[in-house]
Motif scaffolding. Structure first.
Motif, PDB file in Angstrom:
ATOM      1  N   UNK A 218       0.825  -1.224   0.000  1.00 10.00           N
ATOM      2  CA  UNK A 218       0.000   0.000   0.000  1.00 10.00           C
ATOM      3  C   UNK A 218       0.856   1.271   0.000  1.00 10.00           C
ATOM      4  N   UNK A 219       2.170   1.110   0.185  1.00 11.51           N
ATOM      5  CA  UNK A 219       3.047   2.284   0.287  1.00 11.51           C
ATOM      6  C   UNK A 219       3.419   2.783  -1.113  1.00 11.51           C
ATOM      7  N   UNK A 220       3.431   4.117  -1.279  1.00  8.75           N
ATOM      8  CA  UNK A 220       3.712   4.691  -2.615  1.00  8.75           C
ATOM      9  C   UNK A 220       5.133   4.376  -3.083  1.00  8.75           C
ATOM     10  N   UNK A 221       6.072   4.235  -2.134  1.00 11.11           N
ATOM     11  CA  UNK A 221       7.487   4.056  -2.500  1.00 11.11           C
ATOM     12  C   UNK A 221       7.845   2.570  -2.519  1.00 11.11           C
ATOM     13  N   UNK A 222       8.344   2.132  -3.665  1.00 13.01           N
ATOM     14  CA  UNK A 222       8.803   0.743  -3.773  1.00 13.01           C
ATOM     15  C   UNK A 222      10.277   0.689  -3.393  1.00 13.01           C
ATOM     16  N   UNK A 223      10.593  -0.085  -2.362  1.00  9.85           N
ATOM     17  CA  UNK A 223      11.989  -0.290  -1.953  1.00  9.85           C
ATOM     18  C   UNK A 223      12.249  -1.787  -1.966  1.00  9.85           C
ATOM     19  N   UNK A 224      13.421  -2.189  -2.505  1.00  8.50           N
ATOM     20  CA  UNK A 224      13.704  -3.615  -2.661  1.00  8.50           C
ATOM     21  C   UNK A 224      15.016  -3.992  -1.987  1.00  8.50           C
ATOM     22  N   UNK A 225      15.030  -5.175  -1.406  1.00  4.11           N
ATOM     23  CA  UNK A 225      16.267  -5.763  -0.890  1.00  4.11           C
ATOM     24  C   UNK A 225      16.715  -6.783  -1.928  1.00  4.11           C
ATOM     25  N   UNK A 226      17.897  -6.541  -2.482  1.00  2.04           N
ATOM     26  CA  UNK A 226      18.379  -7.380  -3.595  1.00  2.04           C
ATOM     27  C   UNK A 226      19.658  -8.086  -3.162  1.00  2.04           C
ATOM     28  N   UNK A 227      19.712  -9.398  -3.433  1.00  2.00           N
ATOM     29  CA  UNK A 227      20.860 -10.191  -2.985  1.00  2.00           C
ATOM     30  C   UNK A 227      21.576 -10.821  -4.184  1.00  2.00           C
ATOM     31  N   UNK A 389      29.618 -15.173   1.092  1.00  2.00           N
ATOM     32  CA  UNK A 389      29.414 -15.290  -0.370  1.00  2.00           C
ATOM     33  C   UNK A 389      28.183 -14.560  -0.892  1.00  2.00           C
ATOM     34  N   UNK A 390      27.646 -13.663  -0.064  1.00  2.00           N
ATOM     35  CA  UNK A 390      26.476 -12.904  -0.500  1.00  2.00           C
ATOM     36  C   UNK A 390      26.729 -11.411  -0.346  1.00  2.00           C
ATOM     37  N   UNK A 391      26.031 -10.626  -1.152  1.00  2.00           N
ATOM     38  CA  UNK A 391      26.115  -9.161  -1.071  1.00  2.00           C
ATOM     39  C   UNK A 391      24.706  -8.628  -1.264  1.00  2.00           C
ATOM     40  N   UNK A 392      24.234  -7.798  -0.337  1.00  2.00           N
ATOM     41  CA  UNK A 392      22.869  -7.286  -0.408  1.00  2.00           C
ATOM     42  C   UNK A 392      22.863  -5.754  -0.508  1.00  2.00           C
ATOM     43  N   UNK A 393      21.875  -5.246  -1.240  1.00  2.00           N
ATOM     44  CA  UNK A 393      21.695  -3.789  -1.327  1.00  2.00           C
ATOM     45  C   UNK A 393      20.214  -3.456  -1.102  1.00  2.00           C
ATOM     46  N   UNK A 394      19.978  -2.249  -0.625  1.00  2.00           N
ATOM     47  CA  UNK A 394      18.623  -1.744  -0.391  1.00  2.00           C
ATOM     48  C   UNK A 394      18.382  -0.631  -1.416  1.00  2.00           C
ATOM     49  N   UNK A 395      17.403  -0.833  -2.302  1.00  2.00           N
ATOM     50  CA  UNK A 395      17.233   0.076  -3.439  1.00  2.00           C
ATOM     51  C   UNK A 395      15.841   0.698  -3.450  1.00  2.00           C
ATOM     52  N   UNK A 396      15.790   2.037  -3.377  1.00  2.00           N
ATOM     53  CA  UNK A 396      14.516   2.747  -3.557  1.00  2.00           C
ATOM     54  C   UNK A 396      14.309   2.949  -5.052  1.00  2.00           C
ATOM     55  N   UNK A 413      17.665   1.965 -10.755  1.00  2.00           N
ATOM     56  CA  UNK A 413      16.707   1.344  -9.826  1.00  2.00           C
ATOM     57  C   UNK A 413      15.590   0.632 -10.589  1.00  2.00           C
ATOM     58  N   UNK A 414      15.163   1.200 -11.726  1.00  2.00           N
ATOM     59  CA  UNK A 414      14.108   0.568 -12.532  1.00  2.00           C
ATOM     60  C   UNK A 414      14.621  -0.731 -13.146  1.00  2.00           C
ATOM     61  N   UNK A 415      15.857  -0.669 -13.644  1.00  2.00           N
ATOM     62  CA  UNK A 415      16.470  -1.869 -14.236  1.00  2.00           C
ATOM     63  C   UNK A 415      16.602  -2.976 -13.182  1.00  2.00           C
ATOM     64  N   UNK A 416      17.129  -2.613 -12.009  1.00  2.00           N
ATOM     65  CA  UNK A 416      17.293  -3.621 -10.955  1.00  2.00           C
ATOM     66  C   UNK A 416      15.944  -4.208 -10.527  1.00  2.00           C
ATOM     67  N   UNK A 417      14.938  -3.346 -10.385  1.00  2.00           N
ATOM     68  CA  UNK A 417      13.610  -3.814  -9.953  1.00  2.00           C
ATOM     69  C   UNK A 417      13.014  -4.791 -10.970  1.00  2.00           C
TER      70      UNK A 417
END
Length: 591
Positions: A218-227, A389-396, A413-417
């Protein structure tokens, strides 16, 4: 052609200084001078003693740091062993590109200018200090600075006046030529070899493991955790480091670009450099048109003034040419701002607006017209100690409206999403570099971290790392809009608090009538913070958006010093300065 060679060397992080350096190079070509335009680290520094005329164009990054592509030069230039008069044969000029909203405005250009003088160089004029914050942008300083520069050069080298310059509307020769291959089946090798250690010139092809939305639907902002899976890469990183990657243009934009320019995306070509340039290392040889447009040409960026300048030289349509010339003139910058910068119109949309000119565009000029897609950086949001062996980022995911019909989207951010590991193997080439945040080695030194929104990413990495090392003096101030919509990593923080490894303060700005931000929580906890900083030598960190938050938090911290330490405002200011100089106060902000 005159014997004099102008060397233009640039240090550029986002491409703006490179664009300005190339503009100076074109002006020199029009004056029929020999010119070479190179990144500072692409030039053999030992040759500087035999140069006669050099322009340095450099940006300032982070907290007054030189850009990545001039770091080797920077180390070389500040060697104590360089003799005082070693550059006495050199005539030079320094042009800095900066932003006065940052405390170390144009720090690199000022320091470079001073060092060149120390080494005996003759500065033709004072350092130019362009400011992004000016109403007319950097050009408000660059335009008059360049006029003075050329006047100075012509007075020093009068023989240059004998040459008849090229007209402004005459196209210069292209930097590269395209040689198309008849055999369309000839394979382009787009794969990347696994390097021993990843770097910008040799990124590691990491496999995307997961791509999960962490804000409520329901939140307007899409934020993703990518591994990403970095097994076998030899990549090592610590809390505060950043990961870099090159985004791709969207398939729709690639298709539209190829249609506008009547290019077949499957066609293959070999690129040949004219003059002394090298073929860009990121382009395979042979290369497909699709690969070039998708992964290299920055067609989705808001174009700079130089784009219109170059485009105008191809136009034979009178109306379009006049408009393009107006946009590239000093007098037309207000109009250009209204047409391009304000609505964030992309280069691709500009091509569609000037169809006659676009139809006349020759493929050989593509690399002159469009800059290379610049790599994007993200704070690493995980620790190798917690996630081997993992790397994570938080992307708005960046998406906003302007007067343009289509919403504006952030390229990376659009490409990653859009990447979905469930639809097969997805590989993202990446490399890691040292970040500006450094955390204390001493296990008894507490850390206080203020990271609202995605600014919390480097602090998650730090908390995972510090807890694995038994460093439990951790205080985190986290802020977001709503406890139920964008409270990232809530369960992780709760687990750490249960184990007494974390003290957490939250500010949910929209969950009540009064807006509450992290700076309010800092003031409310003055007694605790003063005890940690004054008695336990705690380090204080800020990460997040550079708008108002960092200065508001600094003001709150100074109030803590005044209230709890009985200081005057001057003493509080001085205490914060001392903390910054000794590394006990650090910030990483982005705009």
């Amino acid at each position: 052609m005159s014997k004099l060679t102008l060397l233009v060397l640039y240090g550029s992080q986002t491409g703006t200084a490179q664009d300005t350096a190339q503009r100076i190079g074109r002006q020199a070509q029009r004056r029929r001078m020999k010119v070479q335009v190179l990144p500072l680290d692409g030039y053999n520094m030992a040759s500087l003693i035999s140069e006669s005329l050099v322009v340095f164009v450099c940006a300032t990054t982070g907290q007054g740091d030189p850009p990545d592509n001039m770091k080797n030069f920077w180390r070389f230039l500040f060697r104590k062993s360089l003799p005082a008069g070693s550059l006495s044969r050199l005539d030079c000029a320094v042009l800095g590109l900066g932003d006065s909203s940052y405390p170390k405005f144009n720090f690199v250009a000022k320091k470079l200018h001073k060092r060149l003088l120390q080494l005996g160089a003759n500065a033709l004029m004072p350092a130019g200090l362009a400011d992004d914050q000016h109403d007319l942008g950097s050009d408000a300083v660059i335009d008059p600075w360049l006029l003075s520069f050329w006047e100075k050069v012509f007075s020093l080298y009068p023989s240059l006046s004998d040459e008849i310059p090229l007209r402004e509307d005459e196209p210069l020769p292209p930097s590269y030529t395209f040689h198309f291959l008849d055999d369309v089946n000839e394979r382009t090798d787009d794969r990347l070899q696994s390097p021993d250690v990843s770097s910008q010139s040799c990124p590691f092809p990491s496999r995307l493991v997961s791509n999960r939305r962490v804000t409520d639907d329901s939140h307007f902002q899409e934020v993703r955790l990518i591994e990403f899976d970095i097994s076998g890469s030899n990549i090592e990183f610590s809390a505060g480091d950043v990961v870099m990657m090159h985004p791709h243009n969207s398939p729709e934009d690639v298709d539209q670009f190829c249609q506008l320019l009547r290019l077949n995306p499957d066609d293959k070509f070999i690129l040949r450099a004219t003059d002394s340039l090298a073929v860009p290392a990121r382009l395979p040889q042979p290369c497909s048109v699709c690969h070039l447009v998708e992964r290299y040409l920055d067609i989705a960026a808001v174009p700079r003034r130089s784009f219109f300048e170059l485009l105008s030289t191809f136009s034979t349509n009178e109306l379009e040419r006049e408009k393009l010339q107006e946009f590239s003139s000093a007098a037309g910058q207000d109009d250009l701002h209204g047409y391009c910068n304000q609505p964030r119109r992309t280069a691709l949309e500009v091509l569609a607006d000037f169809p006659h000119t676009t139809a006349e565009l020759k493929v050989d000029y593509l690399l002159d017209l469009f800059p290379e897609i610049q790599p994007r950086s993200f704070s690493i949001a995980s620790s190798l100690l917690a996630h081997p062996n993992r790397l994570q980022i938080l992307v708005a995911v960046v998406r906003y409206k302007t007067k343009m019909f289509k919403p504006r989207r952030g390229l990376c951010s659009t490409w990653l999403a859009s990447l979905d590991p469930e639809k097969g193997d997805v590989v993202v080439p990446l490399w890691v570099k040292k970040g500006s945040l450094k955390f204390p080695k001493d296990p008894n030194t507490p850390v206080i971290m203020v990271g609202p929104g995605t600014g919390v990413a480097p602090f998650r990495s730090a908390l995972q790392e510090r807890n694995a090392e038994g460093k439990h003096g951790n205080v985190l101030f986290f802020g977001c809009r709503s406890e139920f919509r964008d409270f990232y990593f809530r369960s992780e923080w709760e687990e750490m608090m249960k184990e007494a490894h974390l003290t957490l303060f939250t500010a949910f700005s929209r969950d009540q009538e009064e807006k509450v931000y992290v700076q309010h929580r800092v003031k409310e906890n003055a007694e605790l913070l003063w005890d940690l900083i004054a008695n336990k030598s705690a380090c204080f960190y800020i990460a997040g958006n550079a708008k108002q938050m960092p200065s508001s938090v600094c003001d709150a911290l100074k109030e803590v010093f005044q209230q709890e330490g009985g200081m005057s405002s001057e003493d509080a200011e001085q205490m914060l300065d001392v903390m910054e100089k000794t590394g006990r106060f650090q910030s990483e902000t982005w705009s």
